[in-house]
Design an enzyme around this catalytic site. Structure first.
Site, mmCIF file in Angstrom:
data_model
loop_
_atom_site.group_PDB
_atom_site.id
_atom_site.type_symbol
_atom_site.label_atom_id
_atom_site.label_comp_id
_atom_site.label_asym_id
_atom_site.label_seq_id
_atom_site.Cartn_x
_atom_site.Cartn_y
_atom_site.Cartn_z
ATOM 1 N N GLY A 1 0.804 -1.220 0.000
ATOM 2 C CA GLY A 1 0.000 0.000 0.000
ATOM 3 C C GLY A 1 0.835 1.266 0.000
ATOM 4 O O GLY A 1 2.048 1.242 0.306
ATOM 5 N N ASN A 2 0.231 2.353 -0.385
ATOM 6 C CA ASN A 2 0.867 3.668 -0.316
ATOM 7 C C ASN A 2 -0.192 4.769 -0.294
ATOM 8 O O ASN A 2 -1.331 4.543 -0.702
ATOM 9 C CB ASN A 2 1.880 3.886 -1.452
ATOM 10 N N THR B 1 8.831 4.119 0.463
ATOM 11 C CA THR B 1 8.747 2.758 -0.094
ATOM 12 C C THR B 1 9.252 1.721 0.909
ATOM 13 O O THR B 1 10.133 2.009 1.731
ATOM 14 C CB THR B 1 9.571 2.656 -1.405
ATOM 15 N N SER C 1 7.344 3.350 -4.478
ATOM 16 C CA SER C 1 7.658 2.901 -5.850
ATOM 17 C C SER C 1 6.488 3.160 -6.799
ATOM 18 O O SER C 1 6.651 3.074 -8.017
ATOM 19 C CB SER C 1 7.995 1.404 -5.829
ATOM 20 N N GLU C 2 5.301 3.459 -6.246
ATOM 21 C CA GLU C 2 4.119 3.720 -7.082
ATOM 22 C C GLU C 2 3.824 5.215 -7.185
ATOM 23 O O GLU C 2 2.713 5.605 -7.531
ATOM 24 C CB GLU C 2 2.885 3.010 -6.500
ATOM 25 N N HIS D 1 -4.446 -3.163 -0.557
ATOM 26 C CA HIS D 1 -4.755 -4.504 -1.048
ATOM 27 C C HIS D 1 -5.806 -5.155 -0.141
ATOM 28 O O HIS D 1 -5.544 -6.198 0.466
ATOM 29 C CB HIS D 1 -3.497 -5.381 -1.070
ATOM 30 N N HIS E 1 -3.756 -7.135 -8.518
ATOM 31 C CA HIS E 1 -2.887 -6.283 -7.693
ATOM 32 C C HIS E 1 -3.608 -5.735 -6.456
ATOM 33 O O HIS E 1 -3.276 -6.105 -5.347
ATOM 34 C CB HIS E 1 -2.342 -5.149 -8.581
#
Ligand code: 13P
Length: 244
Positions: free
Chosen positions: A30-31, A46, A78-79, A100, A161
Site C-alpha cells: 500500500g501507499n 517505499t 515505488s508507485e 490490497h 494487484h
C-alpha cells in the site's frame, strides 16, 4: 516545516495505521499521498509497513515525483508515478490511497468489476468499480492503465494487484477505500448465498438523482450511464468501463 504540514504527515500515519490494522495492506503493501499545492506532495516511503510510520519518514516530492525532502534512508513509494498521474488528470483531487483489501483484491484477481447494484449506499457513493488492465507494479504501465478511468470514477481495481481510490482530501480517499472493500465483501457473500437481488434501472436512476441533489463532489459513472438522457440505466455489461 509548517505546523499544518506536520499535521498532514500525522494524518497520513494515522490512515496508514487504519489500513494496516484493518487488514487492507499486508507487510509493506500500500501507499498514500496528499497534495499540498500544485508543486508539492507528501507520500509514504517505499518498503515500510503502513502501520508503523512516523511523520518524519513521510517524503515530500514535486509534481514529477522527484524528491524534495525525505527522512534518513527513506525514498518515495515505488508507485509514486501512479499517484502523480491521478493528480495530473484530476486537479480537484488532493488525496490518493492504494491498498490490497482482501475482498476488493479478490475481485481484482478474478478481473471482475463490481457492477451489481445491490446496495443503495454503494450506488450513490461509487456507482460501480471497474478493473484496470494488469500492469506490473511500480512501472509506468500502472498510471497508463488507470488513466482512462479518472474521468468518470474516483476508484478502480488494479487487475491482479489491489485497489486505488482518490478524493478531495485524504479522508475522502480513505473512506472510499473502505466503501470499495465493504461493497466487494457484501457482493462476495451475497453471491455465496446464491442469488443477489439487483436494484432495477429506475431505482438506480433515482439513487443517482439523490447523489446529484446532495451535491457529492467527485466523479461518478452515473454521469456516463444517463449521458444520453435515457430513462433506463444501460447495462454495465455494455459499458466500456464496467463490462467484463
Ligand atoms: P511501496 O512500498 O513502494 O509504496 O509499494 C507497496 C505496494 O503496494 C506496491 O504496489
Amino acid at each position: 516545516m509548517a505546523d499544518s504540514e506536520y499535521e498532514i504527515r500525522k494524518q497520513i500515519c494515522e490512515i496508514g495505521r487504519r489500513i494496516y490494522d484493518r487488514g487492507m495492506a499486508a507487510a509493506n503493501d500500500g501507499n498514500i499521498s496528499v497534495k499540498l499545492c500544485d508543486d508539492e506532495y507528501l507520500c509514504t516511503p517505499t518498503g515500510v509497513s503502513k502501520g508503523f510510520m512516523t511523520p518524519e519518514s513521510i517524503c515530500r516530492v514535486d509534481r514529477e515525483g522527484k524528491v524534495l525532502e525525505a527522512g534518513d534512508g527513506c525514498r518515495p513509494s515505488s508507485e509514486i508515478r501512479m499517484h502523480m498521474r491521478i493528480y495530473q488528470k484530476r486537479p480537484d483531487v488532493a488525496g490518493v490511497v492504494h491498498a490490497h483489501p482482501v475482498y476488493a483484491t479478490t475481485f481484482a484477481v478474478a478481473r471482475t468489476p463490481l457492477t451489481m447494484p445491490v446496495i443503495a449506499e454503494a450506488v450513490v457513493t461509487l456507482g460501480c468499480v471497474p478493473v484496470a488492465p494488469y500492469a506490473a507494479p511500480s512501472t509506468t504501465e500502472v498510471p497508463d492503465s488507470v488513466e482512462p478511468y479518472t474521468e468518470y470514477f474516483d476508484q478502480v481495481l488494479l487487475a491482479n494487484h489491489g485497489a486505488l481510490t482518490w478524493g478531495q482530501d485524504l479522508m475522502s480517499a480513505y473512506y472510499r477505500m473502505e466503501s470499495v472493500e465493504f461493497y466487494a465483501k457484501l457482493l462476495y457473500k451475497a453471491m455465496q448465498l446464491g442469488d443477489p437481488k439487483q436494484l432495477d434501472g429506475r431505482q438506480v436512476r433515482k439513487l443517482y438523482g439523490i447523489r446529484r441533489q446532495m451535491g457529492i463532489p467527485g466523479r461518478h459513472p452515473g454521469d456516463l450511464c444517463f449521458a444520453n438522457g435515457g430513462d433506463e440505466c444501460r447495462s454495465c455489461d455494455n459499458c466500456r468501463f464496467g463490462g467484463k
